[in-house]
Design an enzyme around this catalytic site. Structure first.
Site, PDB file in Angstrom:
ATOM      1  N   LYS A  44       0.832  -1.207   0.000  1.00 38.78           N
ATOM      2  CA  LYS A  44       0.000   0.000   0.000  1.00 38.78           C
ATOM      3  C   LYS A  44       0.871   1.263   0.000  1.00 38.78           C
ATOM      4  O   LYS A  44       0.391   2.368   0.174  1.00 38.78           O
ATOM      5  CB  LYS A  44      -0.917   0.026   1.234  1.00 38.78           C
ATOM      6  N   LYS A  46       2.617   2.239   2.338  1.00 39.38           N
ATOM      7  CA  LYS A  46       2.448   2.885   3.637  1.00 39.38           C
ATOM      8  C   LYS A  46       3.499   2.327   4.585  1.00 39.38           C
ATOM      9  O   LYS A  46       3.727   1.127   4.627  1.00 39.38           O
ATOM     10  CB  LYS A  46       1.061   2.536   4.221  1.00 39.38           C
TER      11      LYS A  46
HETATM   12  N1  C2G Z   1     -10.600   6.936   8.769  1.00 37.90           N
HETATM   13  C1  C2G Z   1     -11.618   7.840   9.059  1.00 37.90           C
HETATM   14  N2  C2G Z   1     -11.312   9.120   9.383  1.00 37.90           N
HETATM   15  C2  C2G Z   1     -10.017   9.516   9.440  1.00 37.90           C
HETATM   16  C3  C2G Z   1      -8.983   8.606   9.173  1.00 37.90           C
HETATM   17  C4  C2G Z   1      -9.294   7.301   8.833  1.00 37.90           C
HETATM   18  O1  C2G Z   1     -12.816   7.488   9.020  1.00 37.90           O
HETATM   19  N3  C2G Z   1      -9.749  10.818   9.779  1.00 37.90           N
HETATM   20  C5  C2G Z   1     -10.972   5.571   8.420  1.00 37.90           C
HETATM   21  C6  C2G Z   1     -10.568   5.192   6.995  1.00 37.90           C
HETATM   22  O2  C2G Z   1     -11.545   5.656   6.062  1.00 37.90           O
HETATM   23  C7  C2G Z   1     -10.521   3.662   7.077  1.00 37.90           C
HETATM   24  C8  C2G Z   1     -10.077   3.429   8.537  1.00 37.90           C
HETATM   25  O3  C2G Z   1     -10.284   4.661   9.252  1.00 37.90           O
HETATM   26  O4  C2G Z   1     -11.842   3.123   6.893  1.00 37.90           O
HETATM   27  C9  C2G Z   1      -8.622   3.050   8.629  1.00 37.90           C
HETATM   28  O5  C2G Z   1      -7.863   4.055   7.992  1.00 37.90           O
HETATM   29  P1  C2G Z   1      -6.362   3.685   7.531  1.00 37.90           P
HETATM   30  O6  C2G Z   1      -5.651   3.076   8.669  1.00 37.90           O
HETATM   31  O7  C2G Z   1      -5.811   4.884   6.840  1.00 37.90           O
HETATM   32  O8  C2G Z   1      -6.661   2.522   6.495  1.00 37.90           O
HETATM   33  P2  C2G Z   1      -6.319   2.482   4.921  1.00 37.90           P
HETATM   34  O9  C2G Z   1      -4.896   2.767   4.710  1.00 37.90           O
HETATM   35  O10 C2G Z   1      -7.362   3.288   4.255  1.00 37.90           O
HETATM   36  O11 C2G Z   1      -6.488   0.914   4.617  1.00 37.90           O
HETATM   37  O12 C2G Z   1      -8.164  -2.869   2.376  1.00 37.90           O
HETATM   38  C10 C2G Z   1      -8.487  -1.600   2.903  1.00 37.90           C
HETATM   39  C11 C2G Z   1      -7.256  -0.917   3.418  1.00 37.90           C
HETATM   40  O13 C2G Z   1      -6.533  -1.735   4.308  1.00 37.90           O
HETATM   41  C12 C2G Z   1      -7.657   0.374   4.117  1.00 37.90           C
END
Ligand code: C2G
Length: 132
Positions: A44, A46
């Site tokens: 990803k 990340k």
């Molecule tokens: N999120 C949110 N508000 C934020 C930050 C994050 O609602 N201010 C939500 C994201 O939309 C996601 C969850 O928290 O649903 C986790 O965010 P991340 O850890 O950034 O996950 P991500 O990198 O989007 O990975 O297969 C799907 C991926 O693994 C999602």
């Protein structure tokens, strides 16, 4: 028992994460969180500050979370939904539409992201490059 699942890295756990976990849990009785392994995070592009094990320990301490499983690949979601008998899949709406293929297997819900917070923002502000 209505089972809900959500996916993410959940690094440097913040109130935006807690907000989606809280809302996701409201759709059922049991919330599974699939957190990205360190290897999957590389896919990803990340780099999580905390390792998978530490992110798992932290999430397991959140009262809305009932189970934490590893997210190793993009295409494990159908198998997860079947294996865990999941009824509802929840993600933040930055993923709007991306997982509609799961509608064949469970309810798919995209919730509004929490504005004003993100792991990236935290990291940038701690490094002094304040984005705002
Ligand atoms: N999120 C949110 N508000 C934020 C930050 C994050 O609602 N201010 C939500 C994201 O939309 C996601 C969850 O928290 O649903 C986790 O965010 P991340 O850890 O950034 O996950 P991500 O990198 O989007 O990975 O297969 C799907 C991926 O693994 C999602």
């Amino acid at each position: 028992m209505i089972k809900v699942i959500t996916y993410g890295t959940f690094d440097l756990l913040h109130w935006g994460h807690i907000n989606i976990l809280k809302r996701a849990k409201e759709y059922g009785d049991y919330l599974i969180v699939a957190i990205s392994t360190d290897e999957f995070n590389q896919l990803k592009n990340k780099k999580a500050y905390y390792t998978y094990e530490h992110r798992k320990v932290i999430l397991e301490a959140v009262k809305y979370v009932d189970e934490v499983i590893p997210e190793k690949t993009w295409d494990q979601k159908v198998e997860d939904v079947k294996k865990h008998h999941v009824d509802v899949f929840v993600m933040g709406d930055d993923w709007q539409g991306k997982f509609d293929f799961l509608k064949e297997y469970c309810e798919v819900i995209y919730l509004p992201r929490t504005e004003g917070i993100s792991t990236t923002k935290i990291k940038k502000e701690l490094m002094g490059n304040d984005p705002s």
